[in-house]
Scaffold this motif. Structure first.
Motif, PDB file in Angstrom:
ATOM      1  N   ARG A  33      14.835  18.097  -2.707  1.00 41.30           N
ATOM      2  CA  ARG A  33      16.194  18.210  -3.247  1.00 41.30           C
ATOM      3  C   ARG A  33      17.002  16.916  -3.066  1.00 41.30           C
ATOM      4  O   ARG A  33      18.038  16.738  -3.709  1.00 41.30           O
ATOM      5  N   TRP A  34      16.525  16.032  -2.183  1.00 42.94           N
ATOM      6  CA  TRP A  34      17.211  14.754  -1.981  1.00 42.94           C
ATOM      7  C   TRP A  34      17.144  13.868  -3.220  1.00 42.94           C
ATOM      8  O   TRP A  34      17.892  12.906  -3.336  1.00 42.94           O
ATOM      9  N   ARG A  35      16.243  14.159  -4.143  1.00 44.79           N
ATOM     10  CA  ARG A  35      16.173  13.373  -5.387  1.00 44.79           C
ATOM     11  C   ARG A  35      17.564  13.270  -6.014  1.00 44.79           C
ATOM     12  O   ARG A  35      17.973  12.195  -6.437  1.00 44.79           O
ATOM     13  N   THR A  36      18.263  14.409  -6.066  1.00 54.42           N
ATOM     14  CA  THR A  36      19.604  14.419  -6.666  1.00 54.42           C
ATOM     15  C   THR A  36      20.707  14.440  -5.623  1.00 54.42           C
ATOM     16  O   THR A  36      21.745  13.814  -5.812  1.00 54.42           O
ATOM     17  N   TRP A  39      19.455  10.509  -2.897  1.00 49.88           N
ATOM     18  CA  TRP A  39      19.052   9.249  -3.537  1.00 49.88           C
ATOM     19  C   TRP A  39      19.644   9.070  -4.933  1.00 49.88           C
ATOM     20  O   TRP A  39      19.960   7.954  -5.336  1.00 49.88           O
ATOM     21  N   GLY A  40      19.834  10.155  -5.649  1.00 47.30           N
ATOM     22  CA  GLY A  40      20.417  10.059  -6.985  1.00 47.30           C
ATOM     23  C   GLY A  40      21.865  10.496  -7.046  1.00 47.30           C
ATOM     24  O   GLY A  40      22.417  10.687  -8.124  1.00 47.30           O
ATOM     25  N   SER A  41      22.494  10.632  -5.882  1.00 51.77           N
ATOM     26  CA  SER A  41      23.872  11.130  -5.813  1.00 51.77           C
ATOM     27  C   SER A  41      24.885  10.104  -6.328  1.00 51.77           C
ATOM     28  O   SER A  41      24.597   8.913  -6.433  1.00 51.77           O
ATOM     29  N   GLU A  42      26.070  10.588  -6.603  1.00 55.62           N
ATOM     30  CA  GLU A  42      27.157   9.708  -7.076  1.00 55.62           C
ATOM     31  C   GLU A  42      27.461   8.591  -6.090  1.00 55.62           C
ATOM     32  O   GLU A  42      27.618   7.440  -6.515  1.00 55.62           O
ATOM     33  N   PRO A  43      27.543   8.868  -4.783  1.00 58.86           N
ATOM     34  CA  PRO A  43      27.825   7.761  -3.865  1.00 58.86           C
ATOM     35  C   PRO A  43      26.763   6.646  -3.925  1.00 58.86           C
ATOM     36  O   PRO A  43      27.111   5.468  -3.865  1.00 58.86           O
ATOM     37  N   PRO A  53      18.406   5.834  -7.546  1.00 64.23           N
ATOM     38  CA  PRO A  53      18.858   6.852  -8.503  1.00 64.23           C
ATOM     39  C   PRO A  53      17.785   7.319  -9.485  1.00 64.23           C
ATOM     40  O   PRO A  53      17.875   8.416 -10.028  1.00 64.23           O
ATOM     41  N   ARG A  54      16.749   6.532  -9.697  1.00 62.60           N
ATOM     42  CA  ARG A  54      15.660   6.951 -10.590  1.00 62.60           C
ATOM     43  C   ARG A  54      14.977   8.219 -10.087  1.00 62.60           C
ATOM     44  O   ARG A  54      14.407   8.974 -10.871  1.00 62.60           O
ATOM     45  N   LEU A  55      15.037   8.438  -8.772  1.00 61.02           N
ATOM     46  CA  LEU A  55      14.396   9.628  -8.206  1.00 61.02           C
ATOM     47  C   LEU A  55      14.998  10.927  -8.731  1.00 61.02           C
ATOM     48  O   LEU A  55      14.360  11.977  -8.669  1.00 61.02           O
ATOM     49  N   ALA A  56      16.198  10.871  -9.255  1.00 63.38           N
ATOM     50  CA  ALA A  56      16.836  12.079  -9.783  1.00 63.38           C
ATOM     51  C   ALA A  56      16.072  12.629 -10.986  1.00 63.38           C
ATOM     52  O   ALA A  56      16.131  13.828 -11.254  1.00 63.38           O
ATOM     53  N   THR A  57      15.331  11.759 -11.682  1.00 62.31           N
ATOM     54  CA  THR A  57      14.645  12.207 -12.900  1.00 62.31           C
ATOM     55  C   THR A  57      13.142  11.936 -12.906  1.00 62.31           C
ATOM     56  O   THR A  57      12.439  12.446 -13.773  1.00 62.31           O
ATOM     57  N   GLU A  58      12.656  11.131 -11.948  1.00 60.57           N
ATOM     58  CA  GLU A  58      11.227  10.783 -11.960  1.00 60.57           C
ATOM     59  C   GLU A  58      10.824  10.244 -10.595  1.00 60.57           C
ATOM     60  O   GLU A  58      11.663   9.951  -9.755  1.00 60.57           O
ATOM     61  N   ASP A  59       9.521  10.116 -10.387  1.00 60.20           N
ATOM     62  CA  ASP A  59       9.037   9.443  -9.191  1.00 60.20           C
ATOM     63  C   ASP A  59       9.432   7.977  -9.289  1.00 60.20           C
ATOM     64  O   ASP A  59       9.565   7.427 -10.385  1.00 60.20           O
ATOM     65  N   LEU A  60       9.624   7.344  -8.158  1.00 59.14           N
ATOM     66  CA  LEU A  60      10.049   5.948  -8.119  1.00 59.14           C
ATOM     67  C   LEU A  60       8.858   5.056  -7.815  1.00 59.14           C
ATOM     68  O   LEU A  60       8.215   5.198  -6.773  1.00 59.14           O
ATOM     69  N   THR A  61       8.565   4.165  -8.732  1.00 60.32           N
ATOM     70  CA  THR A  61       7.535   3.156  -8.518  1.00 60.32           C
ATOM     71  C   THR A  61       8.215   1.793  -8.513  1.00 60.32           C
ATOM     72  O   THR A  61       8.878   1.422  -9.488  1.00 60.32           O
ATOM     73  N   VAL A  62       8.075   1.075  -7.407  1.00 58.47           N
ATOM     74  CA  VAL A  62       8.641  -0.258  -7.255  1.00 58.47           C
ATOM     75  C   VAL A  62       7.487  -1.245  -7.385  1.00 58.47           C
ATOM     76  O   VAL A  62       6.552  -1.218  -6.572  1.00 58.47           O
TER      77      VAL A  62
END
Length: 135
Positions: A33-36, A39-43, A53-62
């Motif tokens: 649930r931390w995705r949104t 990590w993807g929160s407004e702050p 913020p990409r974690l809100a919609t997908e896995d994050l690949t750097v």
């Protein structure tokens, strides 16, 4: 379910190889649930973060060539832990029936510990010229 942070190296033939997590390290990057909620929160978005913020919609690949910038973003989030914890505390206060609530300090500590894991993975990635994946 929780998010994991791993180091990968690109394969010459394409694709990636995810490396094992060393015994002295942790791959925990937060709850699903931390995705949104974190990590993807407004702050986090309002800080100008571009990776988390990409974690809100997908896995994050750097990508390997982005790891240094990703580490700088980790430092940015750490600088604003209180603001992120404020958001988490406020959000927890709006949930009904979730039992005991964590304090502001506990939220800040939770995020700090997950950032430690993520930073450690990113530093390992730099050492092998690899990238980071949070999934």
């Amino acid at each position: 379910m929780s998010l994991s942070v791993d180091v990968y190296v690109p394969r010459a033939e394409g694709g990636i190889e995810v490396l094992d997590v060393p015994p002295e390290s942790s791959d925990v990057a937060g709850w699903e649930r931390w995705r949104t909620e974190v990590w993807g929160s407004e702050p986090v978005r309002s800080l100008g973060a571009r990776f988390f913020p990409r974690l809100a919609t997908e896995d994050l690949t750097v990508a390997p060539d982005e790891v240094s910038d990703f580490l700088a973003e980790c430092d940015l989030l750490r600088t604003h832990l209180a603001r992120i914890a404020d958001h988490m505390t406020a959000e927890a206060g709006t949930e009904a029936g979730t039992g005991s609530r964590k304090s502001h300090a506990e939220h800040a500590d939770d995020v700090s510990r997950r950032l430690d894991n993520i930073v450690n993975a990113a530093r390992r990635a730099l050492g092998v010229r690899g990238g980071v994946i949070i999934w």
